[in-house]
Scaffold this motif. Structure first.
Motif, mmCIF file in Angstrom:
data_model
loop_
_atom_site.group_PDB
_atom_site.id
_atom_site.type_symbol
_atom_site.label_atom_id
_atom_site.label_comp_id
_atom_site.label_asym_id
_atom_site.label_seq_id
_atom_site.Cartn_x
_atom_site.Cartn_y
_atom_site.Cartn_z
ATOM 1 N N PHE A 50 103.894 -109.744 5.164
ATOM 2 C CA PHE A 50 102.703 -108.787 5.217
ATOM 3 C C PHE A 50 101.529 -109.209 4.674
ATOM 4 N N LEU A 51 101.551 -110.279 3.718
ATOM 5 C CA LEU A 51 100.278 -110.838 3.260
ATOM 6 C C LEU A 51 99.885 -111.911 4.158
ATOM 7 N N SER A 52 100.626 -112.400 4.977
ATOM 8 C CA SER A 52 100.426 -113.670 5.721
ATOM 9 C C SER A 52 100.272 -113.508 7.193
ATOM 10 N N HIS A 53 100.336 -111.998 7.469
ATOM 11 C CA HIS A 53 100.187 -111.894 9.082
ATOM 12 C C HIS A 53 99.094 -111.102 9.365
ATOM 13 N N SER A 54 98.613 -110.956 10.574
ATOM 14 C CA SER A 54 97.469 -110.205 10.885
ATOM 15 C C SER A 54 98.151 -109.121 11.737
ATOM 16 N N MET A 55 97.107 -108.014 12.396
ATOM 17 C CA MET A 55 97.847 -107.131 13.031
ATOM 18 C C MET A 55 97.580 -107.457 14.624
ATOM 19 N N ASN A 56 97.295 -108.824 14.951
ATOM 20 C CA ASN A 56 97.176 -109.038 16.418
ATOM 21 C C ASN A 56 98.383 -108.736 17.163
ATOM 22 N N GLY A 57 98.333 -108.162 18.390
ATOM 23 C CA GLY A 57 99.598 -107.783 19.028
ATOM 24 C C GLY A 57 100.412 -106.991 18.612
ATOM 25 N N VAL A 58 100.483 -106.177 17.388
ATOM 26 C CA VAL A 58 101.325 -105.380 16.692
ATOM 27 C C VAL A 58 101.090 -103.902 17.417
ATOM 28 N N ILE A 59 102.049 -103.254 17.840
ATOM 29 C CA ILE A 59 101.955 -101.876 18.351
ATOM 30 C C ILE A 59 102.039 -101.077 17.169
ATOM 31 N N THR A 60 101.023 -100.199 16.889
ATOM 32 C CA THR A 60 100.735 -99.463 15.923
ATOM 33 C C THR A 60 101.698 -98.659 15.463
ATOM 34 N N THR A 61 102.613 -98.030 16.262
ATOM 35 C CA THR A 61 103.705 -96.803 16.157
ATOM 36 C C THR A 61 104.889 -97.775 15.541
ATOM 37 N N GLU A 62 104.762 -99.124 15.634
ATOM 38 C CA GLU A 62 106.133 -99.973 15.032
ATOM 39 C C GLU A 62 105.747 -100.398 13.917
ATOM 40 N N THR A 63 106.960 -100.899 13.205
ATOM 41 C CA THR A 63 106.611 -101.888 11.722
ATOM 42 C C THR A 63 106.391 -103.158 12.315
ATOM 43 N N GLY A 64 105.858 -103.816 11.163
ATOM 44 C CA GLY A 64 105.572 -105.042 11.148
ATOM 45 C C GLY A 64 104.056 -105.142 11.252
ATOM 46 N N GLY A 65 103.648 -106.539 11.192
ATOM 47 C CA GLY A 65 102.078 -106.714 11.062
ATOM 48 C C GLY A 65 101.685 -106.825 9.508
ATOM 49 N N GLY A 66 100.564 -107.183 9.091
ATOM 50 C CA GLY A 66 100.004 -107.448 8.082
ATOM 51 C C GLY A 66 98.596 -107.213 7.841
ATOM 52 N N ILE A 67 98.169 -107.860 6.553
ATOM 53 C CA ILE A 67 96.808 -107.686 6.104
ATOM 54 C C ILE A 67 96.231 -109.258 6.020
ATOM 55 N N TYR A 68 96.657 -110.103 6.386
ATOM 56 C CA TYR A 68 96.098 -111.524 6.244
ATOM 57 C C TYR A 68 94.604 -111.526 6.809
ATOM 58 N N HIS A 69 94.193 -110.762 7.997
ATOM 59 C CA HIS A 69 93.075 -110.732 8.544
ATOM 60 C C HIS A 69 91.952 -110.091 7.718
ATOM 61 N N SER A 70 92.549 -108.858 7.180
ATOM 62 C CA SER A 70 91.628 -108.124 6.295
ATOM 63 C C SER A 70 91.144 -108.786 4.922
ATOM 64 N N LEU A 71 92.353 -109.286 4.378
ATOM 65 C CA LEU A 71 92.175 -110.121 3.221
ATOM 66 C C LEU A 71 91.130 -111.170 3.127
ATOM 67 N N ILE A 72 91.292 -112.062 4.295
ATOM 68 C CA ILE A 72 90.272 -112.761 4.634
ATOM 69 C C ILE A 72 88.838 -112.350 4.501
ATOM 70 N N GLY A 73 88.866 -111.325 5.467
ATOM 71 C CA GLY A 73 87.381 -110.610 5.872
ATOM 72 C C GLY A 73 86.801 -110.141 4.417
#
Lengths: 359, 347
Positions: free
Chosen positions: A120-143
């Motif tokens: 969760f900490l090391s992945h972005s939300m790129n390409g993640v379908i919002t209704t499904e699990t997965g994805g993370g906050i890496y891009h937000s943390l960087i920002g």
């Protein structure tokens, strides 16, 4: 109070005067009343099948306050009873104030730990379908880190210099005006700071949405906080230090740089850290200026970025369970980040407290 | 001893030059090399210039905020086909654009007032508790606990408010409606609907402004002269009587300004309102009914879909918010400035 009455000599000059010792409730009376009130409240709650625990608590509090007041006014008189009533009401106030804090932190931790892991900490939300699990906050943390970093780099020097001006140089009208407007600036709503940068930077100067635009708004919010805290700290530096340095022929600016600032540095850093903690959680200006993105964008000067608070808001807006889970996890990370800044600030304050100040 | 003895005279000699022109300072010192004098002046001039410049920059930023918001707002309001002050709906993206702040401004004020009514008494209570009632060793940790409340970001309050507080206030809403509907304000037209109402927003805002009101009030209560309290105690006053006759009168103006600082926060809060409230263009004083809106919430929710003109319209509403908070905060600071003995301003 009891100490005062106890020490008074008994059987004084006027034998007819009433005794100075009043009847008092025993020390264990409040505790016993509390236990009794809770027991009765639980009994009533179970008996009447009240579903909400809040109602149980309310009944217990009312019973406690009421019983203690009646007991006290019977035994100790109205003035003591009033005193006890005020004491219990203040306790109630305090408990009321901390209930939301505990509820919020407990709820966030319970919900947030569900999806919080290394992925969760090391992945972005790129390409993640919002209704499904997965994805993370890496891009937000960087920002968040970049925006807050840039904002600090802009606001801290300006804030520091302004505080130095107000304490060391400022006399007369200009200083008074600056003081007043720093105070007023503290109250500028974050969304208004965002709108200002929007109208100036994005509409008027026609730049694109970027992390830098958000950082400018955050800097506006941060400046007055830095000025205020630095000012307080500089005022704590004993005048003798300045005078000793000046008497040795050291120029004023070197006195400030080498004597005044090092003395107050602990408090100043603390103030800056608290200001950082405050802007880390700001959402509104970021929403208007950074715009949000699902992909990693390492360049704060070009193109939309994301940030943690904005991430929480967007996941909440998606409105489905996997998104809510992500929102809670990001909120937990955000709280942890802010608390870390806070604790760090307090640690520094304790470590380098200026002598002659709060010690 | 010798050092401390000479210190006062030194201080006397040095204090006037500190506020005067820099070259005066050179007199008590041994005559330095002439080129040294010039250097010193340059550094001093640069440094004082930079610090004065930062102060002026702050003023310029404040002026620029007002100027740019006004500049964009004037154009938007001129093209408004409704009345900006009295129109209820916000259709800035439509052609012709019709928008007004009647509902938004009212909602902003109502939610802030609810927050104040709940938060101020509790905050004063907590401040008194920490400053005068809590055991001395506990006071500092308790104060820190209240500070933690202030450290929680507003978006987290918003998330918690929307997903935890709203469902949990359903019962309270129905209870208020069934027993206090006669007060008009607590009359809910559909009490079984999820309470995404101004009332819920007010409660959430109350939780959010509690720390600042508490902190400033506590600071004022701690400034009450010890002699006042001891005099009251010596007259045989109980602890509550001490607070009533010496602490509260002294702290009154401090509490007022603390409340106004809290009010300023509540008026400008964005995210917590945007997540909790279900907005609508209905002007109503039934605070338990979902609907209404606040200026900040409308900006946050409407910005994503706003056209370029719609953005200007939102900026116009932001200007109104700016002016309202400016007045409230300015008034608070003036009240504080009237009593210089304490500085409640650093919270």
């Amino acid at each position: 109070m009891s100490a005062v009455t106890d020490k008074t000599p008994q059987g004084g000059i006027h034998p007819s005067a009433p005794s100075l010792k009043h009847a008092r409730l025993p020390k264990w009376a409040p505790a016993a009343t509390a236990v009794g009130a809770i027991a009765v409240a639980v009994g009533i709650g179970m008996g009447a099948e009240l579903s909400s625990k809040i109602q149980w608590g309310l009944i217990a509090v009312l019973l406690f306050v009421g019983t203690l007041h009646v007991l006290s006014s019977k035994v100790e008189g109205t003035r003591q009873a009033k005193d006890r009533l005020a004491t219990s009401l203040l306790w109630v106030c305090f408990i009321l104030a901390v209930i939301p804090l505990f509820s919020l932190i407990e709820y966030t931790i319970a919900k947030g730990l569900k999806v919080l892991d290394a992925a969760f900490l090391s992945h972005s939300m790129n390409g993640v379908i919002t209704t499904e699990t997965g994805g993370g906050i890496y891009h937000s943390l960087i920002g968040t880190l970049e925006q807050v970093g840039i904002a600090t780099a802009m606001a801290a020097p300006i804030g520091l210099l302004t505080a130095i001006y107000l304490v060391e140089y400022g006399r007369g009208k200009l200083a008074k005006t600056v003081t007043f407007f720093v105070d007023v600036m503290t109250g500028v709503p974050s969304i208004v700071a965002g709108l200002f940068i929007l109208s100036f930077w994005i509409i008027y100067l026609d730049f694109n949405f970027s992390g830098f635009a958000g950082a400018m708004a955050l800097a506006i919010l941060m400046m007055p906080v830095v000025v205020r805290s630095t000012e307080e700290m500089l005022k704590l530096v004993p005048n003798e230090l300045r005078e000793a340095s000046l008497a040795l022929g050291v120029p004023k600016w070197l006195t400030i740089l080498r004597v005044v600032l090092p003395t107050a540095i602990g408090g100043i850093v603390t103030g800056v850290m608290l200001a950082i903690a405050r802007i880390t959680g700001e959402t509104a200006p970021v929403l208007l200026l950074v715009y949000g993105s699902t992909a990693i964008n390492n360049n704060p000067f070009d193109g939309p970025q994301d940030s943690l608070p904005l991430y929480v808001f967007q996941q909440w807006k998606n409105g489905n369970e996997p998104s809510y889970d992500r929102a809670w996890a990001a909120a937990l990370v955000l709280i942890a980040l802010v608390m870390a800044f806070n604790l760090l600030a307090r640690g520094i304050a304790r470590w380098k407290a200026p002598s002659g100040g709060r010690g | 001893m010798e050092i401390s003895r000479s210190a006062p005279t030194q201080a006397k000699a040095v204090v006037p030059p500190e506020s005067g022109p820099p070259n005066l300072r050179q007199t008590p010192v041994e005559p330095p090399a002439p080129q040294n004098k010039g250097k010193v002046r340059l550094g001093d001039r640069l440094f004082s210039g930079a610090s004065r410049g930062s102060g002026i920059l702050l003023l310029v930023i404040m002026a620029a905020i007002a100027a740019f918001l006004t500049y964009r707002a004037v154009g938007a309001i001129a093209d408004d086909h409704g009345n900006f002050l009295t129109t209820k709906e916000w259709n800035a993206n439509a052609t012709p654009p019709v928008f007004g702040i009647a509902v938004l401004a009212t909602g902003t004020v109502i939610s802030a007032v609810i927050a104040m009514v709940i938060a101020v008494p509790i905050a004063v209570g907590v401040a008194l508790f920490i400053s005068h009632y809590a055991p001395r060793k506990l006071a500092q940790p308790l104060a820190y606990l209240v500070d933690l409340l202030a450290a929680v970001p507003s978006i987290v309050y918003g998330l918690w408010g929307a997903l935890f507080l709203v469902p949990h206030l359903q019962g309270t809403t129905q209870w208020l409606d069934s027993f206090f509907a006669w007060t008009y304000v607590f009359d809910a037209s559909q009490p079984e609907v999820t309470p995404r109402s101004l009332f819920t927003v007010g409660i959430l805002l109350a939780i959010m402004i509690l720390p600042i009101v508490t902190n400033v009030s506590r600071e004022v209560f701690l400034q009450v002269p010890r002699m006042h309290e001891e005099a009251a105690l010596a007259l045989g006053a109980t602890r509550w009587e001490v607070i009533r006759i010496s602490v509260l009168p002294f702290g009154r103006s401090g509490v007022i300004s603390a409340s106004m600082l809290g009010l300023g926060r509540a008026l400008g809060e964005t995210m917590a309102v945007a997540t909790v409230l279900s907005p609508s263009a209905i002007l109503s004083l039934h605070i338990l009914d979902p609907g209404g809106g606040t200026i900040a919430q409308n900006i946050a929710s409407g910005f994503g879909e706003a056209s370029p003109f719609g953005r200007d319209a939102l900026i116009a509403s932001g200007l109104v918010l700016f002016v309202i908070t400016l007045v409230v905060n300015g008034a608070a600071r003036l009240i504080i400035a009237r009593r210089k003995e304490y500085s409640g301003a650093n919270a």
